[in-house]
Design a protein around this motif. Structure first.
Motif, PDB file in Angstrom:
ATOM      1  N   TYR A 154       0.719  -4.897  -8.932  1.00  0.00           N
ATOM      2  CA  TYR A 154      -0.284  -4.017  -8.327  1.00  0.00           C
ATOM      3  C   TYR A 154      -1.390  -3.601  -9.277  1.00  0.00           C
ATOM      4  O   TYR A 154      -1.153  -3.221 -10.418  1.00  0.00           O
ATOM      5  CB  TYR A 154       0.382  -2.740  -7.786  1.00  0.00           C
ATOM      6  N   GLU A 199      16.023  -2.071  -8.834  1.00  0.00           N
ATOM      7  CA  GLU A 199      14.574  -1.958  -8.646  1.00  0.00           C
ATOM      8  C   GLU A 199      14.248  -0.534  -8.200  1.00  0.00           C
ATOM      9  O   GLU A 199      15.059   0.119  -7.527  1.00  0.00           O
ATOM     10  CB  GLU A 199      14.133  -3.005  -7.611  1.00  0.00           C
ATOM     11  N   ARG A 224       5.845  -3.814  -0.049  1.00  0.00           N
ATOM     12  CA  ARG A 224       5.674  -4.970   0.842  1.00  0.00           C
ATOM     13  C   ARG A 224       6.845  -5.930   0.740  1.00  0.00           C
ATOM     14  O   ARG A 224       6.973  -6.833   1.568  1.00  0.00           O
ATOM     15  CB  ARG A 224       4.368  -5.684   0.498  1.00  0.00           C
ATOM     16  N   THR A 232       7.833  -8.462  -4.409  1.00  0.00           N
ATOM     17  CA  THR A 232       8.380  -8.507  -5.768  1.00  0.00           C
ATOM     18  C   THR A 232       9.868  -8.826  -5.737  1.00  0.00           C
ATOM     19  O   THR A 232      10.345  -9.759  -6.382  1.00  0.00           O
ATOM     20  CB  THR A 232       8.138  -7.151  -6.474  1.00  0.00           C
TER      21      THR A 232
HETATM   22  O1  LIG Z   1       7.602  -4.486  -2.663  1.00  0.00           O
HETATM   23  P1  LIG Z   1       6.333  -4.796  -3.384  1.00  0.00           P
HETATM   24  O2  LIG Z   1       5.114  -4.582  -2.511  1.00  0.00           O
HETATM   25  O3  LIG Z   1       6.329  -6.138  -4.019  1.00  0.00           O
HETATM   26  O4  LIG Z   1       6.147  -3.718  -4.532  1.00  0.00           O
HETATM   27  C1  LIG Z   1       7.188  -3.196  -5.313  1.00  0.00           C
HETATM   28  C2  LIG Z   1       6.887  -3.360  -6.789  1.00  0.00           C
HETATM   29  O5  LIG Z   1       5.707  -2.615  -7.133  1.00  0.00           O
HETATM   30  C3  LIG Z   1       5.979  -1.845  -8.297  1.00  0.00           C
HETATM   31  O6  LIG Z   1       5.736  -2.601  -9.433  1.00  0.00           O
HETATM   32  P2  LIG Z   1       4.314  -2.688 -10.148  1.00  0.00           P
HETATM   33  O7  LIG Z   1       3.647  -3.975  -9.814  1.00  0.00           O
HETATM   34  O8  LIG Z   1       3.525  -1.442  -9.893  1.00  0.00           O
HETATM   35  O9  LIG Z   1       4.771  -2.769 -11.691  1.00  0.00           O
HETATM   36  P3  LIG Z   1       5.700  -1.736 -12.526  1.00  0.00           P
HETATM   37  O10 LIG Z   1       7.138  -2.103 -12.263  1.00  0.00           O
HETATM   38  O11 LIG Z   1       5.321  -1.976 -13.953  1.00  0.00           O
HETATM   39  O12 LIG Z   1       5.396  -0.342 -12.063  1.00  0.00           O
HETATM   40  C4  LIG Z   1       7.463  -1.556  -8.200  1.00  0.00           C
HETATM   41  O13 LIG Z   1       8.011  -1.279  -9.475  1.00  0.00           O
HETATM   42  C5  LIG Z   1       8.034  -2.823  -7.611  1.00  0.00           C
HETATM   43  O14 LIG Z   1       8.387  -3.755  -8.621  1.00  0.00           O
END
Ligand SMILES: O=P(O)(O)OC[C@H]1O[C@H](OP(=O)(O)OP(=O)(O)O)[C@H](O)[C@@H]1O
Length: 212
Positions: free
Chosen positions: A101, A128, A133, A136
């Protein structure tokens, strides 16, 4: 997503940040507190019990998805360590990084640190912080499955009711939350708010203030 073995926070189920201790530099940007820190801790204790009851005496490979899951993983492990019968629990920790993100827009999911891990025949628990969405976790689980673990379970502290998410519901969920922008308890917005102790709703002022 049906109501189930998680705590369901209603769409208007937040309280004013004035009711809890919140860092003053964050309070203008908090639309409400969904889950205060103490309730998070209590919920994690129960998830720790559920995890250990499920895996029984199989050694667990706990796969922590950084950076967001750091705090949840830390508290989950401490809760497991505090459980009675130390002969029963058996785990080791692995850390990977996933990120996607910028502002509130999702880019391609980047996963680092998973290639070199040997998970063949292991009993794996992915930890996690947030499903939004679902992209990830979907990508991380896909890569883990290709490594032929004996078992794969997923635990998520905060599960957002985002209608875009077509992902299978994780096995151990802390809280089902409204489709708002979620911050706190190490869940970030452009790397801000990780040290906010409660799970909160980011307001429009916060989205603008910390946009990059
Ligand atoms: O279900 P999704 O829409 O895929 O989003 C979820 C992901 O978004 C955030 O990560 P981010 O990309 O913000 O990185 P971070 O873990 O470093 O905070 C969170 O930690 C999850 O890994």
């Amino acid at each position: 997503m049906e109501k189930g073995p998680w705590i369901f926070v209603e769409d208007d189920g937040y309280v004013s940040p004035s009711l809890y201790s919140v860092p003053s530099h964050y309070s203008p940007y908090i639309g409400g507190i969904f889950v205060p820190r103490g309730m998070i801790q209590d919920r994690i204790k129960k998830i720790a019990e559920d995890v250990i009851n499920y895996f029984q005496d199989h050694p667990i490979t706990i796969l922590v998805v950084l950076r967001g899951a750091f705090r949840y993983a830390k508290d989950l492990i401490e809760a497991i360590d505090a459980m009675p019968n130390p002969n029963f629990r058996h785990y080791n920790l692995e850390f990977i990084r996933a990120r996607s993100y910028v502002n509130n827009v999702q880019q391609d999911v980047l996963v680092e640190g998973l290639d070199q891990l040997d998970l063949t025949g292991k009993h794996v628990l992915i930890v996690e912080d947030l499903v939004d969405r679902g992209k990830t976790l979907s990508r991380v689980a896909e890569i883990v499955r290709e490594k032929n673990p004996a078992d794969l379970k997923i635990s998520v502290l905060a599960y957002k009711r985002n209608p875009i998410n077509q992902w299978v519901v994780p096995d151990f969920i802390g809280f089902s939350l409204p489709n708002d922008w979620i911050i706190g308890y190490h869940i970030d917005y452009n790397n801000h708010f990780r040290d906010l102790p409660h799970i909160c709703k980011l307001n429009e002022a916060g989205i603008e203030k910390f946009r990059v």
